[in-house]
Design a protein around this motif. Sequence first.
Motif, PDB file in Angstrom:
ATOM      1  N   VAL A 231      28.486 124.590  79.491  1.00 26.01           N
ATOM      2  CA  VAL A 231      29.188 124.680  78.209  1.00 26.01           C
ATOM      3  C   VAL A 231      30.533 125.363  78.454  1.00 26.01           C
ATOM      4  O   VAL A 231      30.597 126.520  78.881  1.00 26.01           O
ATOM      5  CB  VAL A 231      28.368 125.476  77.174  1.00 26.01           C
ATOM      6  CG1 VAL A 231      29.083 125.456  75.822  1.00 26.01           C
ATOM      7  CG2 VAL A 231      26.967 124.882  77.044  1.00 26.01           C
ATOM      8  N   LEU A 232      31.596 124.652  78.189  1.00 29.66           N
ATOM      9  CA  LEU A 232      32.939 125.167  78.438  1.00 29.66           C
ATOM     10  C   LEU A 232      33.468 125.915  77.227  1.00 29.66           C
ATOM     11  O   LEU A 232      33.142 125.606  76.091  1.00 29.66           O
ATOM     12  CB  LEU A 232      33.873 124.009  78.784  1.00 29.66           C
ATOM     13  CG  LEU A 232      33.443 123.146  79.986  1.00 29.66           C
ATOM     14  CD1 LEU A 232      34.420 122.000  80.184  1.00 29.66           C
ATOM     15  CD2 LEU A 232      33.342 123.994  81.247  1.00 29.66           C
ATOM     16  N   GLY A 233      34.287 126.940  77.505  1.00 30.94           N
ATOM     17  CA  GLY A 233      34.927 127.663  76.426  1.00 30.94           C
ATOM     18  C   GLY A 233      34.161 128.861  75.916  1.00 30.94           C
ATOM     19  O   GLY A 233      34.535 129.452  74.901  1.00 30.94           O
ATOM     20  N   THR A 234      33.075 129.249  76.594  1.00 27.78           N
ATOM     21  CA  THR A 234      32.350 130.447  76.191  1.00 27.78           C
ATOM     22  C   THR A 234      32.934 131.657  76.928  1.00 27.78           C
ATOM     23  O   THR A 234      33.834 131.522  77.751  1.00 27.78           O
ATOM     24  CB  THR A 234      30.851 130.332  76.528  1.00 27.78           C
ATOM     25  OG1 THR A 234      30.667 130.439  77.947  1.00 27.78           O
ATOM     26  CG2 THR A 234      30.299 128.991  76.051  1.00 27.78           C
ATOM     27  N   SER A 235      32.364 132.838  76.646  1.00 29.89           N
ATOM     28  CA  SER A 235      32.848 134.065  77.296  1.00 29.89           C
ATOM     29  C   SER A 235      31.941 134.494  78.439  1.00 29.89           C
ATOM     30  O   SER A 235      31.985 135.651  78.856  1.00 29.89           O
ATOM     31  CB  SER A 235      32.950 135.193  76.261  1.00 29.89           C
ATOM     32  OG  SER A 235      31.682 135.446  75.673  1.00 29.89           O
ATOM     33  N   LEU A 236      31.130 133.582  78.974  1.00 24.03           N
ATOM     34  CA  LEU A 236      30.180 133.944  80.019  1.00 24.03           C
ATOM     35  C   LEU A 236      30.885 134.481  81.260  1.00 24.03           C
ATOM     36  O   LEU A 236      30.350 135.341  81.968  1.00 24.03           O
ATOM     37  CB  LEU A 236      29.318 132.735  80.389  1.00 24.03           C
ATOM     38  CG  LEU A 236      28.198 132.977  81.400  1.00 24.03           C
ATOM     39  CD1 LEU A 236      27.199 134.011  80.873  1.00 24.03           C
ATOM     40  CD2 LEU A 236      27.478 131.667  81.734  1.00 24.03           C
ATOM     41  N   GLN A 237      32.087 133.981  81.530  1.00 28.02           N
ATOM     42  CA  GLN A 237      32.812 134.412  82.740  1.00 28.02           C
ATOM     43  C   GLN A 237      33.691 135.644  82.505  1.00 28.02           C
ATOM     44  O   GLN A 237      34.603 135.916  83.285  1.00 28.02           O
ATOM     45  CB  GLN A 237      33.684 133.262  83.267  1.00 28.02           C
ATOM     46  CG  GLN A 237      32.901 132.118  83.886  1.00 28.02           C
ATOM     47  CD  GLN A 237      32.304 131.185  82.850  1.00 28.02           C
ATOM     48  OE1 GLN A 237      32.829 131.069  81.742  1.00 28.02           O
ATOM     49  NE2 GLN A 237      31.218 130.510  83.190  1.00 28.02           N
ATOM     50  N   ARG A 238      33.409 136.416  81.461  1.00 26.11           N
ATOM     51  CA  ARG A 238      34.285 137.538  81.108  1.00 26.11           C
ATOM     52  C   ARG A 238      34.340 138.623  82.168  1.00 26.11           C
ATOM     53  O   ARG A 238      35.285 139.423  82.186  1.00 26.11           O
ATOM     54  CB  ARG A 238      33.846 138.155  79.775  1.00 26.11           C
ATOM     55  CG  ARG A 238      32.425 138.683  79.754  1.00 26.11           C
ATOM     56  CD  ARG A 238      32.043 139.103  78.345  1.00 26.11           C
ATOM     57  NE  ARG A 238      30.656 139.542  78.235  1.00 26.11           N
ATOM     58  CZ  ARG A 238      29.627 138.737  78.014  1.00 26.11           C
ATOM     59  NH1 ARG A 238      29.823 137.426  77.889  1.00 26.11           N
ATOM     60  NH2 ARG A 238      28.401 139.213  77.896  1.00 26.11           N
ATOM     61  N   TYR A 268      28.898 120.070  77.937  1.00 22.79           N
ATOM     62  CA  TYR A 268      28.838 119.967  76.487  1.00 22.79           C
ATOM     63  C   TYR A 268      29.799 120.940  75.819  1.00 22.79           C
ATOM     64  O   TYR A 268      30.242 121.920  76.420  1.00 22.79           O
ATOM     65  CB  TYR A 268      27.405 120.256  76.002  1.00 22.79           C
ATOM     66  CG  TYR A 268      26.372 119.386  76.645  1.00 22.79           C
ATOM     67  CD1 TYR A 268      26.157 118.082  76.209  1.00 22.79           C
ATOM     68  CD2 TYR A 268      25.626 119.856  77.723  1.00 22.79           C
ATOM     69  CE1 TYR A 268      25.218 117.274  76.820  1.00 22.79           C
ATOM     70  CE2 TYR A 268      24.677 119.053  78.334  1.00 22.79           C
ATOM     71  CZ  TYR A 268      24.475 117.758  77.887  1.00 22.79           C
ATOM     72  OH  TYR A 268      23.546 116.963  78.503  1.00 22.79           O
ATOM     73  N   THR A 269      30.071 120.666  74.563  1.00 25.05           N
ATOM     74  CA  THR A 269      30.831 121.604  73.755  1.00 25.05           C
ATOM     75  C   THR A 269      29.878 122.671  73.202  1.00 25.05           C
ATOM     76  O   THR A 269      28.655 122.517  73.231  1.00 25.05           O
ATOM     77  CB  THR A 269      31.502 120.892  72.570  1.00 25.05           C
ATOM     78  OG1 THR A 269      30.475 120.378  71.694  1.00 25.05           O
ATOM     79  CG2 THR A 269      32.389 119.747  73.049  1.00 25.05           C
ATOM     80  N   ILE A 270      30.465 123.740  72.695  1.00 21.54           N
ATOM     81  CA  ILE A 270      29.667 124.780  72.045  1.00 21.54           C
ATOM     82  C   ILE A 270      28.866 124.200  70.895  1.00 21.54           C
ATOM     83  O   ILE A 270      27.692 124.537  70.696  1.00 21.54           O
ATOM     84  CB  ILE A 270      30.585 125.918  71.568  1.00 21.54           C
ATOM     85  CG1 ILE A 270      31.096 126.723  72.763  1.00 21.54           C
ATOM     86  CG2 ILE A 270      29.873 126.823  70.569  1.00 21.54           C
ATOM     87  CD1 ILE A 270      32.156 127.746  72.418  1.00 21.54           C
TER      88      ILE A 270
END
Length: 336
Positions: A231-238, A268-270
């Motif tokens: 899922v792209l655009g999340t904050s998991l890689q913060r 996928y999207t969020i």
Amino acid sequence: MSSSSTGRGPARTVVITGGNSGIGLGCAAAVLGSRDGPWHVVIASRDASRSRAAVDRLARAAGAAHTVEAMSLDLASLASVRTFAAELTDRLTSGGLPPLYALVCNAGVQAGTTVTRTADGFESTFGINHLGHFLLVNELLPALKAPARVVVVASGTHDPAETAGLPAPAWTGVPALARGDLGPSAASDGPFAFGQRRYATSKLANVYFTYALARRLPDGVTANAYDPGLVLGTSLQRNHSAPVRFAATYVLPRVRPLLRRFLTDKIYTIEESGGALAWLATSPEPAGITGKYFHQREAIPSSDESYDTARAEELWDDSVKLTALSGSAASELAGE
């Protein structure tokens, strides 16, 4: 917030950890926009300002019968988990909240390049992704009366067959994982693999936990694991370096079609993954299904390693001990 019922049935509560961003927020939006219900969504998160903003946004878009609020929960603190569970249980018991129908264990972290620790001295990835949720579920078990569901957000990263080229889990003894000591395959990990392997290992723990939980739940209460895909655009890689955070936030979402074509179609999207998570937590279709691993809306096999029942039971037993540790004992475990 009102717990009154409508013609569609009595109101029910859904708790979503990490529901103020990413797929947790997407899940909350899907539940609050559904024609089922009425639902009362509790956004459980440690970031009060982001949670308030999320609640305001969700409330404006929610269906007329649905309601939403935020409650404070820090999965990096066992004391916070117990406080949250006690407050929620009191409100459920007194009628201040509708009955608890679904607990969505969604919040998670991915380590950067160094070991960080929770308030109780555990390595953060394992401590938050597994131990915090393990304690939360167990503290709320008395409130989960049939029909009810537990959904644990895992990840395809736990399965080497699904993630060729990415670091696979490096399982070792549970106390060692809580200290931050991975198996031998992690010995030569560079900066990127350091966090990825810890994340994959914690997600394997999520699957073990789900299967062990499903074996213990009473009839009418189900537990399933969920793989949201990439899922792209999340904050998991913060917690990663600035270049990785920039690429994950601004670059990769713009080239999603290319990634789907040349890397994997499980991107996928969020909204897509959050919607599927909401379906698993609240939709009538998966009612009665338990002890399964879902990708989107389909039950699929998890990794071969994840079906090691003896290891899952060992994880359960050791997690019971670890989450009952005093602060000083946990510090000793962490070698501090």
